[in-house]
Design a protein around this motif. Structure first.
Motif, PDB file in Angstrom:
ATOM      1  N   THR A  24     -35.137  77.630  69.031  1.00  0.00           N
ATOM      2  CA  THR A  24     -35.919  78.809  68.681  1.00  0.00           C
ATOM      3  C   THR A  24     -35.022  80.043  68.729  1.00  0.00           C
ATOM      4  O   THR A  24     -33.875  79.965  69.191  1.00  0.00           O
ATOM      5  CB  THR A  24     -37.060  79.011  69.696  1.00  0.00           C
ATOM      6  N   PRO A  25     -35.521  81.202  68.292  1.00  0.00           N
ATOM      7  CA  PRO A  25     -34.734  82.422  68.471  1.00  0.00           C
ATOM      8  C   PRO A  25     -34.347  82.658  69.936  1.00  0.00           C
ATOM      9  O   PRO A  25     -33.261  83.175  70.207  1.00  0.00           O
ATOM     10  CB  PRO A  25     -35.664  83.515  67.945  1.00  0.00           C
ATOM     11  N   ALA A  26     -35.192  82.242  70.858  1.00  0.00           N
ATOM     12  CA  ALA A  26     -34.856  82.391  72.277  1.00  0.00           C
ATOM     13  C   ALA A  26     -33.665  81.514  72.647  1.00  0.00           C
ATOM     14  O   ALA A  26     -32.814  81.916  73.456  1.00  0.00           O
ATOM     15  CB  ALA A  26     -36.069  82.031  73.146  1.00  0.00           C
ATOM     16  N   HIS A  27     -33.580  80.315  72.072  1.00  0.00           N
ATOM     17  CA  HIS A  27     -32.421  79.453  72.309  1.00  0.00           C
ATOM     18  C   HIS A  27     -31.147  80.104  71.757  1.00  0.00           C
ATOM     19  O   HIS A  27     -30.097  80.096  72.406  1.00  0.00           O
ATOM     20  CB  HIS A  27     -32.616  78.087  71.641  1.00  0.00           C
ATOM     21  N   ILE A  28     -31.253  80.657  70.554  1.00  0.00           N
ATOM     22  CA  ILE A  28     -30.074  81.261  69.924  1.00  0.00           C
ATOM     23  C   ILE A  28     -29.612  82.480  70.722  1.00  0.00           C
ATOM     24  O   ILE A  28     -28.406  82.685  70.927  1.00  0.00           O
ATOM     25  CB  ILE A  28     -30.388  81.643  68.464  1.00  0.00           C
ATOM     26  N   LYS A  29     -30.543  83.281  71.212  1.00  0.00           N
ATOM     27  CA  LYS A  29     -30.166  84.437  72.027  1.00  0.00           C
ATOM     28  C   LYS A  29     -29.486  83.991  73.319  1.00  0.00           C
ATOM     29  O   LYS A  29     -28.461  84.567  73.729  1.00  0.00           O
ATOM     30  CB  LYS A  29     -31.392  85.287  72.359  1.00  0.00           C
ATOM     31  N   ALA A  30     -30.030  82.935  73.930  1.00  0.00           N
ATOM     32  CA  ALA A  30     -29.433  82.442  75.176  1.00  0.00           C
ATOM     33  C   ALA A  30     -28.029  81.908  74.936  1.00  0.00           C
ATOM     34  O   ALA A  30     -27.117  82.130  75.750  1.00  0.00           O
ATOM     35  CB  ALA A  30     -30.317  81.353  75.780  1.00  0.00           C
ATOM     36  N   ILE A  31     -27.837  81.224  73.816  1.00  0.00           N
ATOM     37  CA  ILE A  31     -26.512  80.706  73.469  1.00  0.00           C
ATOM     38  C   ILE A  31     -25.546  81.867  73.221  1.00  0.00           C
ATOM     39  O   ILE A  31     -24.416  81.887  73.736  1.00  0.00           O
ATOM     40  CB  ILE A  31     -26.589  79.784  72.238  1.00  0.00           C
ATOM     41  N   ALA A  32     -26.002  82.838  72.418  1.00  0.00           N
ATOM     42  CA  ALA A  32     -25.148  83.990  72.113  1.00  0.00           C
ATOM     43  C   ALA A  32     -24.743  84.730  73.393  1.00  0.00           C
ATOM     44  O   ALA A  32     -23.578  85.099  73.574  1.00  0.00           O
ATOM     45  CB  ALA A  32     -25.864  84.927  71.148  1.00  0.00           C
ATOM     46  N   ASP A  52     -32.263  78.359  78.397  1.00  0.00           N
ATOM     47  CA  ASP A  52     -31.177  78.462  79.363  1.00  0.00           C
ATOM     48  C   ASP A  52     -30.477  77.121  79.575  1.00  0.00           C
ATOM     49  O   ASP A  52     -29.271  77.074  79.845  1.00  0.00           O
ATOM     50  CB  ASP A  52     -31.693  78.997  80.694  1.00  0.00           C
ATOM     51  N   GLN A  53     -31.215  76.014  79.425  1.00  0.00           N
ATOM     52  CA  GLN A  53     -30.610  74.695  79.567  1.00  0.00           C
ATOM     53  C   GLN A  53     -29.660  74.410  78.402  1.00  0.00           C
ATOM     54  O   GLN A  53     -28.517  73.996  78.606  1.00  0.00           O
ATOM     55  CB  GLN A  53     -31.701  73.623  79.635  1.00  0.00           C
ATOM     56  N   THR A  54     -30.149  74.629  77.182  1.00  0.00           N
ATOM     57  CA  THR A  54     -29.299  74.415  76.007  1.00  0.00           C
ATOM     58  C   THR A  54     -28.053  75.295  76.081  1.00  0.00           C
ATOM     59  O   THR A  54     -26.930  74.842  75.840  1.00  0.00           O
ATOM     60  CB  THR A  54     -30.069  74.726  74.710  1.00  0.00           C
ATOM     61  N   ALA A  55     -28.254  76.554  76.422  1.00  0.00           N
ATOM     62  CA  ALA A  55     -27.129  77.489  76.512  1.00  0.00           C
ATOM     63  C   ALA A  55     -26.120  77.038  77.570  1.00  0.00           C
ATOM     64  O   ALA A  55     -24.904  77.154  77.368  1.00  0.00           O
ATOM     65  CB  ALA A  55     -27.644  78.888  76.834  1.00  0.00           C
ATOM     66  N   GLY A  56     -26.620  76.499  78.662  1.00  0.00           N
ATOM     67  CA  GLY A  56     -25.720  76.018  79.709  1.00  0.00           C
ATOM     68  C   GLY A  56     -24.871  74.853  79.252  1.00  0.00           C
ATOM     69  O   GLY A  56     -23.670  74.773  79.559  1.00  0.00           O
ATOM     70  N   PHE A  57     -25.483  73.946  78.488  1.00  0.00           N
ATOM     71  CA  PHE A  57     -24.738  72.790  77.992  1.00  0.00           C
ATOM     72  C   PHE A  57     -23.632  73.205  77.025  1.00  0.00           C
ATOM     73  O   PHE A  57     -22.486  72.770  77.136  1.00  0.00           O
ATOM     74  CB  PHE A  57     -25.685  71.806  77.292  1.00  0.00           C
ATOM     75  N   VAL A  58     -23.974  74.047  76.045  1.00  0.00           N
ATOM     76  CA  VAL A  58     -22.973  74.410  75.032  1.00  0.00           C
ATOM     77  C   VAL A  58     -21.934  75.372  75.602  1.00  0.00           C
ATOM     78  O   VAL A  58     -20.810  75.451  75.098  1.00  0.00           O
ATOM     79  CB  VAL A  58     -23.636  74.984  73.755  1.00  0.00           C
ATOM     80  N   HIS A  59     -22.308  76.105  76.647  1.00  0.00           N
ATOM     81  CA  HIS A  59     -21.344  76.990  77.303  1.00  0.00           C
ATOM     82  C   HIS A  59     -20.161  76.181  77.843  1.00  0.00           C
ATOM     83  O   HIS A  59     -19.015  76.665  77.829  1.00  0.00           O
ATOM     84  CB  HIS A  59     -22.027  77.751  78.445  1.00  0.00           C
ATOM     85  N   GLU A  60     -20.420  74.966  78.292  1.00  0.00           N
ATOM     86  CA  GLU A  60     -19.345  74.113  78.796  1.00  0.00           C
ATOM     87  C   GLU A  60     -18.315  73.842  77.706  1.00  0.00           C
ATOM     88  O   GLU A  60     -17.110  73.836  77.963  1.00  0.00           O
ATOM     89  CB  GLU A  60     -19.924  72.792  79.311  1.00  0.00           C
ATOM     90  N   SER A  99     -24.598  83.492  76.390  1.00  0.00           N
ATOM     91  CA  SER A  99     -23.792  82.651  77.285  1.00  0.00           C
ATOM     92  C   SER A  99     -22.323  82.594  76.886  1.00  0.00           C
ATOM     93  O   SER A  99     -21.460  82.349  77.725  1.00  0.00           O
ATOM     94  CB  SER A  99     -24.369  81.238  77.347  1.00  0.00           C
ATOM     95  N   VAL A 100     -22.038  82.771  75.587  1.00  0.00           N
ATOM     96  CA  VAL A 100     -20.640  82.668  75.136  1.00  0.00           C
ATOM     97  C   VAL A 100     -20.029  84.029  74.822  1.00  0.00           C
ATOM     98  O   VAL A 100     -18.892  84.105  74.369  1.00  0.00           O
ATOM     99  CB  VAL A 100     -20.509  81.732  73.907  1.00  0.00           C
ATOM    100  N   ASN A 101     -20.784  85.086  75.070  1.00  0.00           N
ATOM    101  CA  ASN A 101     -20.262  86.429  74.835  1.00  0.00           C
ATOM    102  C   ASN A 101     -19.036  86.661  75.713  1.00  0.00           C
ATOM    103  O   ASN A 101     -19.095  86.547  76.938  1.00  0.00           O
ATOM    104  CB  ASN A 101     -21.333  87.467  75.140  1.00  0.00           C
ATOM    105  N   GLY A 102     -17.913  86.940  75.094  1.00  0.00           N
ATOM    106  CA  GLY A 102     -16.682  87.175  75.832  1.00  0.00           C
ATOM    107  C   GLY A 102     -15.842  85.939  76.092  1.00  0.00           C
ATOM    108  O   GLY A 102     -14.707  86.056  76.580  1.00  0.00           O
ATOM    109  N   VAL A 103     -16.375  84.767  75.758  1.00  0.00           N
ATOM    110  CA  VAL A 103     -15.598  83.537  75.919  1.00  0.00           C
ATOM    111  C   VAL A 103     -14.688  83.369  74.700  1.00  0.00           C
ATOM    112  O   VAL A 103     -15.138  83.509  73.556  1.00  0.00           O
ATOM    113  CB  VAL A 103     -16.514  82.306  76.063  1.00  0.00           C
ATOM    114  N   ALA A 104     -13.439  83.073  74.920  1.00  0.00           N
ATOM    115  CA  ALA A 104     -12.483  82.955  73.822  1.00  0.00           C
ATOM    116  C   ALA A 104     -12.829  81.776  72.917  1.00  0.00           C
ATOM    117  O   ALA A 104     -13.231  80.712  73.404  1.00  0.00           O
ATOM    118  CB  ALA A 104     -11.075  82.782  74.367  1.00  0.00           C
ATOM    119  N   PRO A 105     -12.687  81.938  71.619  1.00  0.00           N
ATOM    120  CA  PRO A 105     -12.951  80.828  70.710  1.00  0.00           C
ATOM    121  C   PRO A 105     -11.857  79.762  70.779  1.00  0.00           C
ATOM    122  O   PRO A 105     -10.753  80.025  71.262  1.00  0.00           O
ATOM    123  CB  PRO A 105     -12.972  81.499  69.336  1.00  0.00           C
ATOM    124  N   ARG A 106     -12.166  78.586  70.307  1.00  0.00           N
ATOM    125  CA  ARG A 106     -11.191  77.492  70.234  1.00  0.00           C
ATOM    126  C   ARG A 106     -10.010  77.893  69.359  1.00  0.00           C
ATOM    127  O   ARG A 106     -10.179  78.493  68.301  1.00  0.00           O
ATOM    128  CB  ARG A 106     -11.885  76.255  69.641  1.00  0.00           C
TER     129      ARG A 106
END
Length: 348
Positions: free
Chosen positions: A310-318, A285-293, A320-327
Motif C-alpha cells: 500500500t502507499p503506507a508500505h511504500i512510505k515505510a520503505i522510502a 514496518d515489517q516489509t520495510a525492515g526486511f528490505v532495509h536489510e 527506511s532506506v533514506n540515507g542508505v547508500a545504493p548498491r
C-alpha cells in the motif's frame, strides 16, 4: 541527457523507490461491474478488468498513482499489467488495447511531471507489461508436451502493440514484469527492440523475474543466475525480482543477483504471503525492515512493493532506506556465460 542516463545518475546517488500494488488497492474501492464497464457496452462482464479503468473510471488509478508519489515513489508503473490483446480477449476488450495503454501512460506521465515540477526530483514512468496467461516454454496439455497455445511471432506482436502504445503515451521505460517464463521475456525484449527500430531511438527495458518455488526458479525452470545469463544481452536498465513469496523468502536470491548483474537491481516483493482469505497481513514496518536489510548489505538500487503493498508500505520503505547508500554496480570478469535451466560459464 537521455532518460537512461538520468535514471542511472539518480541511482548512483540514492536508492530509488518504485510504487506498490495496483490490484489490491483497486479492490479496496469495491467497484461494481458497472463501474468497470462504464459506457463502453462491450458485451462482456468487465468486473476485475483493472486496466480498463483508465477509460471508464480514471479517477481510481489516478488517485493510486498520486498516493504512491506522495508516499515517496520515484517511479510510477502504469496500470497496464493485463493490457494486452491476449488478456483483454477474456473481456472482449482486445480492440481497446492501444487506447488503454496510451491513456494509462498519459495519466502516469502527467502525475510524474506534476510531482517533479513540485520539488525538482526526477520522476519516471515505467510502462508495465505482464506475462499474459500464455507460455512459450510449456504445454498446457500434459498428454502433448510439444503443444503450445501461442507461437513466438504472435507473442512478439502482442507485446509490440502494447509497448508502442505505452511509449506513445509517455512511458520512459518498458517494464517486462512478473516473468514466469524466460522465453516470454525474450519475446518482450524483441518487441521493444522492434519499437526502438521504428522510433529510431532507445527505449530502455526493465526486467523483473518472479519465483514460483522456494528453490528459486521461475515456472520455466530457470534459476536467478541462469535467467540473468539468458537476458543480459538486452542490456536492461534494471533487472530484479517481484511478487513471489515476500521479502523473507527472496533474501538469498536478491543476494545472488546483486553479485552478478552489472546493472541496477530493482526488487518489489509482495507484502508477505496472503492469509486464508487472500488478504495480506504484513505491516508496512515489517516489509520495510526486511528490505532495509538488503539496502544495508549493498544489494539493491530500487525498492518497492507488489501484491498487498500500500502507499503506507511504500512510505515505510522510502523512510527506511533514506540515507542508505545504493548498491555499487559490479564489474564481472569477462567470460562466456550461457544458460539452460542452470547457469553455465565456459572456462578459459
Amino acid at each position: 541527457m537521455t532518460k537512461r542516463e538520468q535514471f542511472l545518475a539518480a541511482c548512483a546517488k540514492r536508492i530509488l523507490i518504485t510504487d506498490g500494488a495496483f490490484g489490491t488497492e483497486i479492490q479496496n474501492w469495491k467497484l461494481s461491474e458497472a463501474d468497470y464497464a462504464g459506457s463502453l457496452a462491450l458485451g462482456h462482464d468487465q468486473k476485475g478488468n483493472n486496466d480498463i479503468l483508465a477509460l471508464t473510471a480514471p479517477h481510481v488509478p489516478e488517485s493510486i498513482h498520486r498516493a504512491y508519489f506522495e508516499a515517496g515513489a520515484d517511479i510510477a508503473e502504469t496500470n497496464t499489467f493485463s493490457a494486452n490483446r491476449i488478456s483483454q480477449a477474456d473481456y472482449g476488450a482486445e480492440g481497446l488495447v492501444r487506447e488503454i495503454n496510451v491513456e494509462s501512460a498519459r495519466m502516469a506521465r502527467r502525475l510524474a511531471d506534476e510531482f517533479e515540477a513540485g520539488d525538482g526530483r526526477p520522476r519516471f514512468v515505467a510502462g508495465a507489461i505482464g506475462p499474459t496467461n500464455k507460455t512459450l516454454s510449456l504445454s498446457p496439455d500434459v498428454e502433448d508436451p510439444g503443444y503450445r497455445e501461442i507461437d513466438w511471432d504472435t507473442l512478439v506482436d502482442v507485446y509490440r502493440e502494447q509497448a508502442e502504445a505505452l511509449v506513445e503515451g509517455g512511458a520512459d521505460f518498458i517494464l517486462v514484469e512478473t516473468i514466469f517464463d524466460t522465453l516470454n521475456a525474450k519475446a518482450g525484449i524483441m518487441a521493444v527492440r522492434e519499437v526502438e527500430k521504428a522510433l529510431g531511438r532507445e527505449v530502455p527495458v526493465m526486467l523483473s523475474m518472479t519465483l514460483t518455488d522456494l528453490s528459486g526458479r521461475n515456472l520455466s525452470g530457470h534459476t536467478v543466475e541462469a535467467f540473468w545469463h539468458a537476458v543480459r544481452h538486452a542490456k536492461p536498465l534494471t533487472v530484479g525480482l517481484n511478487c513471489s513469496f515476500g521479502a523473507t523468502q527472496l533474501r538469498p536470491h536478491v543476494k545472488t543477483l546483486a553479485e552478478i548483474a552489472d546493472c541496477p537491481i530493482m526488487v518489489y516483493p509482495n507484502a508477505g504471503l496472503p492469509n486464508e482469505l487472500g488478504a495480506y497481513d504484513e505491516r508496512p514496518d515489517q516489509t520495510a525492515g526486511f528490505v532495509h536489510e538488503w539496502a544495508e548489505a549493498g544489494q539493491v538500487n530500487v525498492l518497492g512493493g507488489c501484491c498487498g503493498s500500500t502507499p503506507a508500505h511504500i512510505k515505510a520503505i522510502a523512510d527506511s532506506v533514506n540515507g542508505v547508500a545504493p548498491r555499487v554496480l559490479p564489474t564481472p570478469p569477462v567470460a562466456t556465460r550461457l544458460a539452460g535451466l542452470e547457469p553455465f560459464t565456459l572456462a578459459a
